[in-house]
Motif scaffolding. Sequence first.
Motif, PDB file in Angstrom:
ATOM      1  N   PHE A 185      29.892  44.319  55.969  1.00 40.19           N
ATOM      2  CA  PHE A 185      29.540  45.576  55.329  1.00 40.19           C
ATOM      3  C   PHE A 185      29.750  46.751  56.286  1.00 40.19           C
ATOM      4  N   GLU A 186      29.833  47.944  55.698  1.00 40.19           N
ATOM      5  CA  GLU A 186      29.886  49.204  56.437  1.00 40.19           C
ATOM      6  C   GLU A 186      31.052  49.249  57.428  1.00 40.19           C
ATOM      7  N   GLU A 196      33.723  45.482  53.221  1.00 36.39           N
ATOM      8  CA  GLU A 196      33.199  46.487  52.291  1.00 36.39           C
ATOM      9  C   GLU A 196      32.780  47.716  53.080  1.00 36.39           C
ATOM     10  N   CYS A 197      33.177  48.898  52.589  1.00 39.50           N
ATOM     11  CA  CYS A 197      32.877  50.125  53.328  1.00 39.50           C
ATOM     12  C   CYS A 197      31.427  50.561  53.182  1.00 39.50           C
ATOM     13  N   ARG A 198      30.771  50.113  52.113  1.00 40.43           N
ATOM     14  CA  ARG A 198      29.380  50.530  51.901  1.00 40.43           C
ATOM     15  C   ARG A 198      28.413  49.463  52.408  1.00 40.43           C
ATOM     16  N   SER A 199      27.127  49.787  52.368  1.00 43.94           N
ATOM     17  CA  SER A 199      26.103  48.856  52.827  1.00 43.94           C
ATOM     18  C   SER A 199      25.764  47.854  51.732  1.00 43.94           C
ATOM     19  N   ARG A 200      25.147  46.755  52.121  1.00 46.28           N
ATOM     20  CA  ARG A 200      24.688  45.781  51.138  1.00 46.28           C
ATOM     21  C   ARG A 200      23.687  46.417  50.190  1.00 46.28           C
ATOM     22  N   ASP A 221      34.967  50.887  58.262  1.00 47.27           N
ATOM     23  CA  ASP A 221      35.743  52.090  57.979  1.00 47.27           C
ATOM     24  C   ASP A 221      37.122  51.965  58.620  1.00 47.27           C
ATOM     25  N   HIS A 281      23.470  49.453  49.226  1.00 44.97           N
ATOM     26  CA  HIS A 281      24.128  50.366  48.293  1.00 44.97           C
ATOM     27  C   HIS A 281      24.764  49.607  47.125  1.00 44.97           C
ATOM     28  N   ILE A 282      25.524  48.563  47.423  1.00 46.27           N
ATOM     29  CA  ILE A 282      26.225  47.874  46.334  1.00 46.27           C
ATOM     30  C   ILE A 282      25.259  47.112  45.444  1.00 46.27           C
ATOM     31  N   ASP A 303      39.223  46.883  45.852  1.00 50.33           N
ATOM     32  CA  ASP A 303      38.470  48.019  46.370  1.00 50.33           C
ATOM     33  C   ASP A 303      38.539  49.260  45.499  1.00 50.33           C
ATOM     34  N   ARG A 333      23.592  49.996  43.091  1.00 48.61           N
ATOM     35  CA  ARG A 333      24.455  50.887  42.321  1.00 48.61           C
ATOM     36  C   ARG A 333      24.498  50.441  40.851  1.00 48.61           C
TER      37      ARG A 333
END
Length: 390
Positions: A121-122, A32-36, A124, A38-39, A158, A42
């Motif tokens: 997480f995080e 996952e490109c975002r942080s824990r 790229d 963040h998801i 995704d 959201r």
Amino acid sequence: MRTQVGIVGAGPAGLMLSHLLHLRGIDSVVIECRSRDHIERRVRAGVLEQGSVDLLHAAGLGDRLSREGARHEGIELRFAGAAYRVPMTELTGRAITVYGQQEVVKDLVAARIASGGRIVFEVDDVSLHGLDSEAPLIRFRHDGREVELHCDFVAGCDGSHGVSRSSVPEGVLTTYERGYPFAWLGVLAAAPPAVEELVYAHHERGFALYSLRSPEISRLYLQVDPAEDLDRWPDERIWSELRTRLETVPGWTVNTGPILEKSITPMRSLVVEPMRWQRLFLAGDAVHIVPPTGAKGMNLALADVALLGAAFADWYAHGRTELLDDYSPTALRRVWRAQHFSWWMTSMLHRLDGHDPYEARLQLSTLRYLATSRSYATSLAENYVGLPDV
């Protein structure tokens, strides 16, 4: 790294697929490109169909849902100064549950971590390779390191802007899309809901929706222009417009309070076919998007991966490919039914482009028919609570 199924995206689709595979003894890694954080914060959809609730319970994820989710057995339609309740459970024997998407994500992340599941997480620079071979590869960067994830299959969960769908060669996929000339201004407010069930309001100034998240938190929406500037919508203007569009029933008022979040979401419909290419399987927003009027987005994502989890399980247990081969056509039947329902609800309730008085009269005629025809109301209810098989 090595796993059986590499999953791109830690939304409801990717996390649920990973959990379902775990229950069947199949290993997976989710990136996952975002942080824990963040998801899990959201704010997204909040309505679960009966089938989604049943899936969460069957997967052992129903404890907090049972405690905190709000079961609704109907919805209310407001138009022409009157209100009409669609008694969904009476008409279908099924119901919906209001439980935020971020809460589903929290439950899934906690379950995966508790069982030793791997979520990275995080990340790229994600790229997919060898999808047309028996040894697909996912490359990405994490903590400054280049990582290769070797797997048997890749599940692209995704979203519409992710790398999975764009990894399919040009000419393979067909896209069906429709844009709408309006958007939703959504607010989360620290105000006790003034309703017990969702209220959908048709008004000459535009659509409004009164939803809820808890006994203390309301979720409300206004139809606005997609180019609208949030800075032009201070809290006072938002509450004034909500009162205008919703307070059309004598003696009823909107409960107001501090607005915690506000955002504008453009509305569109999108389907990409097929939902599979070679060893890549696409699910959720990566291949279909619906306007939120019909509350189908998260439910479609969960339905996709329920099919996909069973198909992977059959392949690993018995070497059979039938369910994998049938995944896309089977999932698309439900997707297109939800597309039509979401388009129908959207077209019936929103002020349409050009403010055509003929269209406005057709909308009112449709709403009056819903208020007087049990058969027509049953059709709405069946689709809203979720059809078991399509």
